[in-house]
Design a protein around this motif. Structure first.
Motif, PDB file in Angstrom:
ATOM      1  N   TYR A  35       0.922  -1.265   0.013  1.00 40.99           N
ATOM      2  CA  TYR A  35       0.020  -0.177   0.082  1.00 40.99           C
ATOM      3  C   TYR A  35       0.976   1.232  -0.089  1.00 40.99           C
ATOM      4  CZ  TYR A  35      -2.340   3.537   3.004  1.00 40.99           C
ATOM      5  OH  TYR A  35      -2.642   4.594   4.012  1.00 40.99           O
ATOM      6  N   LYS A  38      -2.495   7.370  -0.879  1.00 42.61           N
ATOM      7  CA  LYS A  38      -3.999   7.574  -0.587  1.00 42.61           C
ATOM      8  C   LYS A  38      -4.727   8.405  -1.559  1.00 42.61           C
ATOM      9  CE  LYS A  38      -2.358   7.938   4.048  1.00 42.61           C
ATOM     10  NZ  LYS A  38      -2.726   7.558   5.403  1.00 42.61           N
ATOM     11  N   ASN A  44      -8.336   7.448   4.981  1.00 42.64           N
ATOM     12  CA  ASN A  44      -7.411   6.335   4.578  1.00 42.64           C
ATOM     13  C   ASN A  44      -7.843   5.505   3.601  1.00 42.64           C
ATOM     14  OD1 ASN A  44      -5.105   7.098   6.209  1.00 42.64           O
ATOM     15  ND2 ASN A  44      -5.734   5.791   7.765  1.00 42.64           N
ATOM     16  N   SER A 119       1.952   0.595  14.254  1.00 38.21           N
ATOM     17  CA  SER A 119       0.409   0.889  14.048  1.00 38.21           C
ATOM     18  C   SER A 119      -0.662  -0.072  13.489  1.00 38.21           C
ATOM     19  CB  SER A 119       0.647   2.260  13.380  1.00 38.21           C
ATOM     20  OG  SER A 119       0.845   1.937  11.927  1.00 38.21           O
ATOM     21  N   GLY A 150      -7.754   4.392  11.488  1.00 40.79           N
ATOM     22  CA  GLY A 150      -6.594   4.706  12.380  1.00 40.79           C
ATOM     23  C   GLY A 150      -5.245   4.597  11.406  1.00 40.79           C
ATOM     24  N   SER A 151      -5.241   3.682  10.750  1.00 41.46           N
ATOM     25  CA  SER A 151      -4.019   3.575  10.067  1.00 41.46           C
ATOM     26  C   SER A 151      -4.147   2.418   8.745  1.00 41.46           C
ATOM     27  CB  SER A 151      -2.854   2.768  10.782  1.00 41.46           C
ATOM     28  OG  SER A 151      -1.554   2.986   9.980  1.00 41.46           O
ATOM     29  N   GLY A 152      -3.841   3.014   7.604  1.00 37.26           N
ATOM     30  CA  GLY A 152      -4.380   1.994   6.448  1.00 37.26           C
ATOM     31  C   GLY A 152      -4.062   0.656   6.570  1.00 37.26           C
ATOM     32  N   SER A 153      -2.655   0.037   6.946  1.00 41.44           N
ATOM     33  CA  SER A 153      -2.324  -1.056   7.060  1.00 41.44           C
ATOM     34  C   SER A 153      -2.946  -1.911   8.031  1.00 41.44           C
ATOM     35  CB  SER A 153      -0.857  -1.082   7.153  1.00 41.44           C
ATOM     36  OG  SER A 153      -0.219  -0.260   8.281  1.00 41.44           O
ATOM     37  N   SER A 204       5.759   7.255   7.328  1.00 41.72           N
ATOM     38  CA  SER A 204       5.183   6.624   6.088  1.00 41.72           C
ATOM     39  C   SER A 204       3.969   7.258   5.527  1.00 41.72           C
ATOM     40  CB  SER A 204       4.669   5.305   6.119  1.00 41.72           C
ATOM     41  OG  SER A 204       4.257   4.862   7.489  1.00 41.72           O
ATOM     42  N   THR A 205       2.966   7.997   6.440  1.00 45.92           N
ATOM     43  CA  THR A 205       2.155   8.774   6.134  1.00 45.92           C
ATOM     44  C   THR A 205       2.566   9.938   5.428  1.00 45.92           C
ATOM     45  OG1 THR A 205       0.951   8.149   8.311  1.00 45.92           O
ATOM     46  CG2 THR A 205      -0.076  10.010   7.243  1.00 45.92           C
ATOM     47  N   ASP A 295       9.818  -2.409   3.905  1.00 46.60           N
ATOM     48  CA  ASP A 295       8.809  -1.352   4.051  1.00 46.60           C
ATOM     49  C   ASP A 295       9.372   0.227   4.260  1.00 46.60           C
ATOM     50  OD1 ASP A 295       6.445  -3.074   3.686  1.00 46.60           O
ATOM     51  OD2 ASP A 295       7.464  -4.228   5.341  1.00 46.60           O
ATOM     52  N   ALA A 296       8.729   0.982   4.681  1.00 48.46           N
ATOM     53  CA  ALA A 296       9.263   2.304   5.113  1.00 48.46           C
ATOM     54  C   ALA A 296      10.472   2.320   6.208  1.00 48.46           C
ATOM     55  CB  ALA A 296       8.047   3.082   5.462  1.00 48.46           C
TER      56      ALA A 296
HETATM   57  C1  2P0 Z   1       2.245  -1.382   3.469  1.00 46.18           C
HETATM   58  N1  2P0 Z   1       3.156   0.672   4.428  1.00 46.18           N
HETATM   59  O1  2P0 Z   1       1.399  -1.693   2.726  1.00 46.18           O
HETATM   60  C2  2P0 Z   1       3.104  -0.324   3.476  1.00 46.18           C
HETATM   61  C3  2P0 Z   1       4.292  -0.435   2.774  1.00 46.18           C
HETATM   62  C4  2P0 Z   1       4.636   0.976   4.466  1.00 46.18           C
HETATM   63  C5  2P0 Z   1       5.167   0.491   3.237  1.00 46.18           C
HETATM   64  O2  2P0 Z   1       1.263   0.804   5.081  1.00 46.18           O
HETATM   65  O3  2P0 Z   1      -0.936   6.805   6.709  1.00 46.18           O
HETATM   66  O4  2P0 Z   1       1.282   3.271   8.768  1.00 46.18           O
HETATM   67  O5  2P0 Z   1      -1.496   5.264   8.883  1.00 46.18           O
HETATM   68  O6  2P0 Z   1      -2.481   4.887   6.576  1.00 46.18           O
HETATM   69  O7  2P0 Z   1      -0.578   2.115   7.231  1.00 46.18           O
HETATM   70  C6  2P0 Z   1       2.682   2.193   6.224  1.00 46.18           C
HETATM   71  O8  2P0 Z   1       1.720   2.757   6.196  1.00 46.18           O
HETATM   72  O9  2P0 Z   1      -0.075   4.423   6.837  1.00 46.18           O
HETATM   73  C7  2P0 Z   1       2.384   0.996   5.098  1.00 46.18           C
HETATM   74  P1  2P0 Z   1      -1.091   5.395   7.327  1.00 46.18           P
HETATM   75  P2  2P0 Z   1       0.420   3.394   7.238  1.00 46.18           P
HETATM   76  O10 2P0 Z   1       2.566  -1.894   4.604  1.00 46.18           O
END
Ligand code: 2P0
Length: 326
Positions: A35, A38, A44, A119, A150-153, A204-205, A295-296
């Protein structure tokens, strides 16, 4: 639609607390098809679908209680850092009975900010704990959508095993949720290769927002990412690791290419990350079936099967090997 309206759509019956507290656990997940980006930052909503595998040995345990007064949030037994507490309190505002506070006790079995997306497990565990506290009895699909806010992932951390987070098409976000993929793969191994556990240069956001706004390569990403998800689904169904590993590694490197081509550049790698990638490619040349994803952050996550575990661990003595279907 605002997040408040979204929550009212999902939970029309706002129950008073039925029990004194809610408590739940959720696993961390690692995306094999990432992911990144956005299309709606408030809800999200992602630019693309993504696919992950959960690690049942690592995650977050959260206990939530309604209290008088301000929120009291602890992380691993200590008062939570301010930024963490504020992010949780803002999320809890979506569910807060008038004039009440929440006591949240969170325990992570992963280092926060170690590139292992605490998260994701954190918001998934919190949403499950709230479901218990208020006795909503929501489906996993609805809980996944609440965790997404809260957080996409976090939408993917509701499930064990493989999970697919559907991008969805609607602007209201009611078709953007994750669901489990019913495949067991007992011989699959995930290796965590820690390169650096310091705080990352950019969240990452923020990183994904900059990428969407400034990266000239990004326009190619959403279509590539959807194709990745479909190809990975086929590889998972066939339990074909060479295929899945190759797809996952290419997907991660393509995401990182968009990060690097962002202005200013979003580079999460260190020299040691690159050196580890080269070691993995050398191992493959020698016939060892190992692939990586990132990842990030600077750390690598390795994919291999039980038969290659000894060879992989011999090259990376500090590797922490996990069994997703153990
Ligand atoms: C993932 N990452 O698919 C990707 C790959 C990082 C790199 O999902 O803004 O903490 O809270 O929705 O979910 C990290 O992003 O970001 C992430 P928000 P999130 O795992």
């Amino acid at each position: 639609m605002t997040p408040h309206e979204f929550v009212r759509r999902l939970i029309p019956h706002r129950n008073a607390p039925q029990v004194q507290h809610g408590q739940a656990w959720a696993p961390v997940n690692i995306a094999l098809a990432k992911y990144w980006g956005k299309r709606d930052t408030a809800l999200n909503l992602p630019q693309n679908s993504s696919l992950s595998i959960s690690l049942p040995q690592l995650g977050t345990d959260t206990r939530v209680t309604l209290i008088e007064g301000a929120d009291r949030i602890t992380l691993n037994g200590q008062p939570a850092p301010q930024a963490f507490a504020q992010r949780l309190s803002r999320f809890l505002d979506l569910f807060r009975p008038e004039g009440m506070g929440f006591a949240v006790e969170t325990h992570n079995s992963v280092p926060t900010a170690a590139g292992l997306a605490s998260s994701a497990s954190g918001f998934a565990a919190l949403v499950k704990a709230l479901d218990q506290l208020f006795d909503w009895r929501l489906s996993a699909q609805k809980l996944s959508m609440l965790a997404r806010l809260g957080s996409g992932s976090a939408s993917r951390s509701l499930f064990n095993g493989f999970a697919l987070w559907h991008r969805g098409q609607q602007t209201d976000g009611l078709d953007s949720y994750a669901e489990p993929i019913d495949i067991q793969w007992p011989d699959l191994r995930i290796g965590l290769l820690e390169i650096d556990t310091g705080t990352k240069p950019i969240s990452s956001t923020a990183g994904m927002q900059q990428t969407v706004a400034t990266c000239p390569l990004y326009r190619a990403w959403p279509e590539f990412a959807e194709a990745s998800v479909q190809a990975q689904l086929a590889a998972i169904t066939a339990r074909d690791l060479p295929q899945l590993g190759d797809l996952a590694e290419h997907n991660a490197l393509t995401m990182h290419a968009t990060m690097i081509a962002t202005h200013p550049s979003v580079l999460y790698w260190t020299a040691d990350s690159v050196s580890a990638m080269q070691q993995i490619w050398a191992l493959r040349q020698q016939g060892v079936g190992v692939w990586f994803t990132m990842d990030a952050g600077p750390n690598l996550k390795l994919l291999f099967e039980k038969t290659d575990q000894r060879a992989v661990e011999a090259t990376f003595p500090t590797l922490k090997t996990l069994v997703p279907f153990g």
